[in-house]
Enzyme design. Structure first.
Site, PDB file in Angstrom:
ATOM      1  N   ARG A 228      35.791   9.433  72.137  1.00 20.19           N
ATOM      2  CA  ARG A 228      34.691   9.869  71.123  1.00 20.19           C
ATOM      3  C   ARG A 228      33.636   9.328  71.179  1.00 20.19           C
ATOM      4  NH1 ARG A 228      37.780  13.623  70.189  1.00 20.19           N
ATOM      5  NH2 ARG A 228      39.146  13.964  68.404  1.00 20.19           N
ATOM      6  N   HIS A 276      31.623  18.638  74.032  1.00 21.66           N
ATOM      7  CA  HIS A 276      33.072  18.295  73.715  1.00 21.66           C
ATOM      8  C   HIS A 276      34.050  19.430  73.927  1.00 21.66           C
ATOM      9  CE1 HIS A 276      35.370  15.938  70.001  1.00 21.66           C
ATOM     10  NE2 HIS A 276      36.069  16.911  71.014  1.00 21.66           N
TER      11      HIS A 276
HETATM   12  P1  NDP Z   1      47.656   8.586  71.694  1.00 18.90           P
HETATM   13  O1  NDP Z   1      47.807   7.839  70.290  1.00 18.90           O
HETATM   14  O2  NDP Z   1      48.634   9.095  72.310  1.00 18.90           O
HETATM   15  O3  NDP Z   1      47.043   7.212  72.687  1.00 18.90           O
HETATM   16  C1  NDP Z   1      46.053   6.239  72.228  1.00 18.90           C
HETATM   17  C2  NDP Z   1      46.019   5.239  73.206  1.00 18.90           C
HETATM   18  O4  NDP Z   1      45.092   4.437  72.882  1.00 18.90           O
HETATM   19  C3  NDP Z   1      47.442   4.562  73.318  1.00 18.90           C
HETATM   20  O5  NDP Z   1      48.065   3.913  74.515  1.00 18.90           O
HETATM   21  C4  NDP Z   1      47.043   3.172  72.393  1.00 18.90           C
HETATM   22  O6  NDP Z   1      47.716   1.940  72.753  1.00 18.90           O
HETATM   23  C5  NDP Z   1      45.741   2.978  72.742  1.00 18.90           C
HETATM   24  N1  NDP Z   1      44.898   2.344  71.863  1.00 18.90           N
HETATM   25  C6  NDP Z   1      44.537   2.502  70.483  1.00 18.90           C
HETATM   26  N2  NDP Z   1      43.909   1.461  69.838  1.00 18.90           N
HETATM   27  C7  NDP Z   1      43.835   0.686  70.675  1.00 18.90           C
HETATM   28  C8  NDP Z   1      43.303  -0.551  70.935  1.00 18.90           C
HETATM   29  N3  NDP Z   1      42.825  -1.157  69.614  1.00 18.90           N
HETATM   30  N4  NDP Z   1      43.243  -1.503  72.005  1.00 18.90           N
HETATM   31  C9  NDP Z   1      43.609  -0.711  73.261  1.00 18.90           C
HETATM   32  N5  NDP Z   1      44.486   0.336  73.080  1.00 18.90           N
HETATM   33  C10 NDP Z   1      44.419   0.983  72.004  1.00 18.90           C
HETATM   34  O7  NDP Z   1      46.309   9.544  71.864  1.00 18.90           O
HETATM   35  P2  NDP Z   1      46.076  10.512  72.802  1.00 18.90           P
HETATM   36  O8  NDP Z   1      46.303  10.048  74.247  1.00 18.90           O
HETATM   37  O9  NDP Z   1      46.633  11.836  72.696  1.00 18.90           O
HETATM   38  O10 NDP Z   1      44.588  11.049  72.686  1.00 18.90           O
HETATM   39  C11 NDP Z   1      43.564   9.954  72.629  1.00 18.90           C
HETATM   40  C12 NDP Z   1      42.164  10.390  72.093  1.00 18.90           C
HETATM   41  O11 NDP Z   1      41.481  11.343  73.323  1.00 18.90           O
HETATM   42  C13 NDP Z   1      42.150  11.327  70.946  1.00 18.90           C
HETATM   43  O12 NDP Z   1      42.291  10.379  69.916  1.00 18.90           O
HETATM   44  C14 NDP Z   1      40.738  11.837  71.042  1.00 18.90           C
HETATM   45  O13 NDP Z   1      39.911  10.991  70.579  1.00 18.90           O
HETATM   46  C15 NDP Z   1      40.502  11.969  72.528  1.00 18.90           C
HETATM   47  N6  NDP Z   1      40.553  13.269  73.170  1.00 18.90           N
HETATM   48  C16 NDP Z   1      39.291  14.216  73.161  1.00 18.90           C
HETATM   49  C17 NDP Z   1      39.507  15.510  73.462  1.00 18.90           C
HETATM   50  C18 NDP Z   1      38.111  16.018  74.107  1.00 18.90           C
HETATM   51  O14 NDP Z   1      37.961  17.189  74.318  1.00 18.90           O
HETATM   52  N7  NDP Z   1      37.145  15.256  74.363  1.00 18.90           N
HETATM   53  C19 NDP Z   1      40.638  16.318  73.564  1.00 18.90           C
HETATM   54  C20 NDP Z   1      41.733  15.496  73.106  1.00 18.90           C
HETATM   55  C21 NDP Z   1      41.664  14.099  73.123  1.00 18.90           C
HETATM   56  P3  NDP Z   1      49.289   1.763  72.469  1.00 18.90           P
HETATM   57  O15 NDP Z   1      49.812   2.927  73.252  1.00 18.90           O
HETATM   58  O16 NDP Z   1      49.682   0.381  72.730  1.00 18.90           O
HETATM   59  O17 NDP Z   1      49.308   2.262  71.093  1.00 18.90           O
HETATM   60  C1  OXD Z   2      41.042  16.385  70.059  1.00 26.46           C
HETATM   61  C2  OXD Z   2      39.666  16.797  70.671  1.00 26.46           C
HETATM   62  O1  OXD Z   2      40.888  15.282  69.586  1.00 26.46           O
HETATM   63  O2  OXD Z   2      39.513  18.071  70.912  1.00 26.46           O
HETATM   64  O3  OXD Z   2      41.972  17.096  70.460  1.00 26.46           O
HETATM   65  O4  OXD Z   2      38.662  16.090  70.797  1.00 26.46           O
END
Ligand code: NDP
Ligand code: OXD
Length: 313
Positions: A228, A276
């Site tokens: 993000r 995005h």
């Molecule tokens: P998940 O919830 O499956 O994974 C999040 C990961 O981040 C986990 O491994 C989690 O750790 C880690 N995490 C969260 N908070 C912390 C912290 N404080 N310190 C260290 N690690 C942390 O999310 P997704 O993988 O499904 O998606 C991730 C992000 O990708 C979305 O939230 C979105 O912002 C972005 N995204 C962007 C897109 C785009 O087109 N640009 C499309 C899709 C997603 P733990 O496993 O230990 O909980």
């Molecule tokens: C998502 C994104 O969060 O599109 O899936 O950014």
């Protein structure tokens, strides 16, 4: 009893979602914001960046479904109705799309492609033999080892890169050196030449891509941010690039979207901007997931991909 879902998105294709939702959940009435009709009719909301206060107008809301994997766009609403469950998207196509994006831009940096693009523009033939690296000599660090980050990390590892990942809780993944928590953040950065951000935006991760983090990486590193915009301290990026601490950055997400016309990121020679679209939620695969959550909510069963309102991801 007929159920009504309100679709709120100012960027997604409403007609496409309406037809896929109707196919996946026959009998579901789908209304598209801002034509909401009587607010009391709305049972569910499927949303992308709803305007603050809009969800609070729906007195009978039973669940909020995020149109994306991220839910920061929902928790940003100060008037978000309390106690209404929030779910997010977990989808193989969304995950695969993001891994494509990460592989594309990692390979581009690993193979020095921005330099060859410039050379072509200047009609220069230089093989740059001394800069050639094997994949195992390029260390990639993935911030976030969730649904999306873990897939990208495993695929990078399969290509032979030296891959590490960082998450909140400790993981164990074949081919990926796993770091966890603030205590291991510096060590993770110190071994990372290409830093890929796939974290959710939460109060704990906001601003994590900053001058101090870039300074902890080996000189001449790269940033790929598809998490993000709020992860990046925007004012810290150009100084890091201009000083050579970072050699390039690929950004898919921004503090303000669309990226404003006069923003310095547009024209910086070391920055690649994408709108995005690193990965996009596909209604053909995701409408069924929304339909299943409606079925579960009605049956009193646990919802899929429920978000923890405390952790906010
Ligand atoms: P998940 O919830 O499956 O994974 C999040 C990961 O981040 C986990 O491994 C989690 O750790 C880690 N995490 C969260 N908070 C912390 C912290 N404080 N310190 C260290 N690690 C942390 O999310 P997704 O993988 O499904 O998606 C991730 C992000 O990708 C979305 O939230 C979105 O912002 C972005 N995204 C962007 C897109 C785009 O087109 N640009 C499309 C899709 C997603 P733990 O496993 O230990 O909980
Ligand atoms: C998502 C994104 O969060 O599109 O899936 O950014």
């Amino acid at each position: 009893m007929a159920m009504t879902l309100l679709f709120i998105s100012e960027t997604d294709r409403t007609d496409w979602w309406q037809s896929e939702l109707s196919r996946a959940s026959p009998g579901l009435e789908v209304r598209a914001w801002p034509d909401i009709g009587a607010p009391a009719d709305i049972d569910y909301a499927l949303v992308w960046k709803p305007r603050p206060g809009e969800l609070a107008k729906l007195p009978n809301l039973k669940a909020i479904f995020s149109l994306g994997a991220g839910v920061d766009h929902i928790f940003a609403d100060p008037d978000l109705p309390e106690g209404v469950p929030v779910t997010r998207i977990v989808d193989a196509n969304l995950t695969a799309g993001m891994s494509e994006y990460v592989l594309l831009h990692t390979l581009r940096y690993h193979r020095n492609q921005p330099v060859f693009d410039r050379q072509q523009r200047d009609h220069v033939w230089d093989m740059r033999m001394s800069e050639m690296r094997q994949a195992y000599e390029t260390s990639v660090g993935v911030l976030g080892l969730g649904e999306i980050g873990s897939d990208a990390a495993v695929k990078l590892s399969a290509l032979g890169f030296s891959v590490a990942g960082w998450s909140r809780t400790q993981k164990s993944m074949h081919g990926v050196e796993c770091y966890a928590g603030e205590a291991e953040f510096q060590a993770f950065l110190a071994r990372t030449r290409i830093l890929v951000c796939l974290l959710p935006l939460t109060p704990a991760t906001a601003g994590i891509l900053n001058a101090a983090a870039f300074a902890s990486m080996p000189r001449g590193g790269y940033l790929i941010n598809a998490g993000r915009g709020g992860h990046l301290v925007e004012d810290d990026l150009i100084p890091a690039l201009d000083s050579g601490q970072l050699a390039g950055a690929t950004l898919d997400v921004f503090a303000q979207e669309p990226l404003p016309p006069g923003h310095p990121f547009w024209d910086h020679p070391a920055i690649t901007v994408t709108p995005h679209n690193a990965s996009i939620t596909d209604p053909r695969s995701v409408a069924a997931q929304v339909a299943e959550n409606i079925r579960r909510q009605r049956a009193g069963e646990p919802l899929l991909n429920l978000v923890d309102p405390e952790a906010k991801y």
